[in-house]
Design an enzyme around this catalytic site. Sequence first.
Site, PDB file in Angstrom:
ATOM      1  N   LYS A   1     -28.110 -40.279 -46.047  1.00 23.72           N
ATOM      2  CA  LYS A   1     -26.901 -40.660 -45.314  1.00 23.72           C
ATOM      3  C   LYS A   1     -26.409 -39.498 -44.442  1.00 23.72           C
ATOM      4  O   LYS A   1     -26.679 -38.329 -44.703  1.00 23.72           O
ATOM      5  CB  LYS A   1     -25.802 -41.094 -46.303  1.00 23.72           C
ATOM      6  CG  LYS A   1     -26.097 -42.451 -46.978  1.00 23.72           C
ATOM      7  CD  LYS A   1     -25.667 -43.630 -46.143  1.00 23.72           C
ATOM      8  CE  LYS A   1     -26.250 -44.958 -46.613  1.00 23.72           C
ATOM      9  NZ  LYS A   1     -25.467 -45.597 -47.667  1.00 23.72           N
TER      10      LYS A   1
ATOM     11  N   ARG B   1     -30.078 -46.272 -54.852  1.00 21.90           N
ATOM     12  CA  ARG B   1     -30.898 -46.851 -53.786  1.00 21.90           C
ATOM     13  C   ARG B   1     -31.430 -45.693 -52.952  1.00 21.90           C
ATOM     14  O   ARG B   1     -30.647 -45.013 -52.295  1.00 21.90           O
ATOM     15  CB  ARG B   1     -30.033 -47.790 -52.935  1.00 21.90           C
ATOM     16  CG  ARG B   1     -30.753 -48.464 -51.784  1.00 21.90           C
ATOM     17  CD  ARG B   1     -29.759 -49.311 -50.985  1.00 21.90           C
ATOM     18  NE  ARG B   1     -30.424 -49.972 -49.877  1.00 21.90           N
ATOM     19  CZ  ARG B   1     -30.681 -49.389 -48.701  1.00 21.90           C
ATOM     20  NH1 ARG B   1     -30.332 -48.139 -48.482  1.00 21.90           N
ATOM     21  NH2 ARG B   1     -31.286 -50.068 -47.745  1.00 21.90           N
TER      22      ARG B   1
END
Length: 283
Positions: A222, A262
Amino acid sequence: MTATRLVPGLPAPGRCLVMGVVNVTPDSFSDGGSYFDPEKAIAHGLELVAEGADLVDVGGESTRPGAQRVSSDEELRRVIPVIRALTGAGVAVSVDTMRAEVAEAAIAVGAGLVNDVSGGLADAAMTPLVAEAGVPYVVMHWRGHSHDMQTRAVYTDVVREVTAELGRRVDALIAAGADPAKIVLDPGLGFAKKDEHNWTLLARLDRLLGLGFPVLIGASRKGSLTRLLSGTDGTPRAFTDCDDATLAITALAAVQGAWCVRVHDVRPNADAVRVAGAIRDHA
Ligand code: PMM
């Protein structure tokens, strides 16, 4: 709530699960284009399982900041053959979609979990669909579509607001007849969140865990990691060079009791959740 909490229909290895990511898209920020070809996507899904993924998350729509939507026909065309092939090979598959139509088609070819980054807000048909289908459902915190979501990253108390907004989604699901035992919560790192919001949510993960539902964390590659790890000249680290940092979040989240992470780079994360599991077993 513990990492061992069973979500019916999914593997229950007694530790935090590892969800490997397969983006069947030309433009996802983390692995854009690499698995757009269905054969490559299928091979990659199988490879992730061989590396230790408990389930494989297949998505056909990029949600990177600024992304535009694809049509439902295109999304179906991208994900269904991949899901069919993976479930046919015995792989536990989740479908990463905001559309009830896509979720329904994915369930029909064997997907065992619906991962909806909008938590049911993007498509009014999603909540009744998952309630009726009885599949495990990931409710991610979301405030709007990717093209302008960062304008909604405005919070007075991000932890309180995210948990309250997720709580309202849970209420809607239960009102629609969903089994509470099949609801998984996700703080939605990077979705209508600035870096400070992402770090605060991770710092107070206990508050989300305290709601009593399994928690999924999607921190892999991210933007917050790329910026945290920027060079001395301020250039953000490449997404693909943030896997070691992802691992740090996996270990910290798993040891606190996250249900699933994830991730893109499965093998080291699979090791990290086993380490966290051993620590939890001896706590
Ligand atoms: N992040 C992305 C896509 N799907 N699903 C869940 N539940 N949580 C997330 O944080 C999440 C997600 C975007 O990342 P990608 O481009 O690497 O798939």
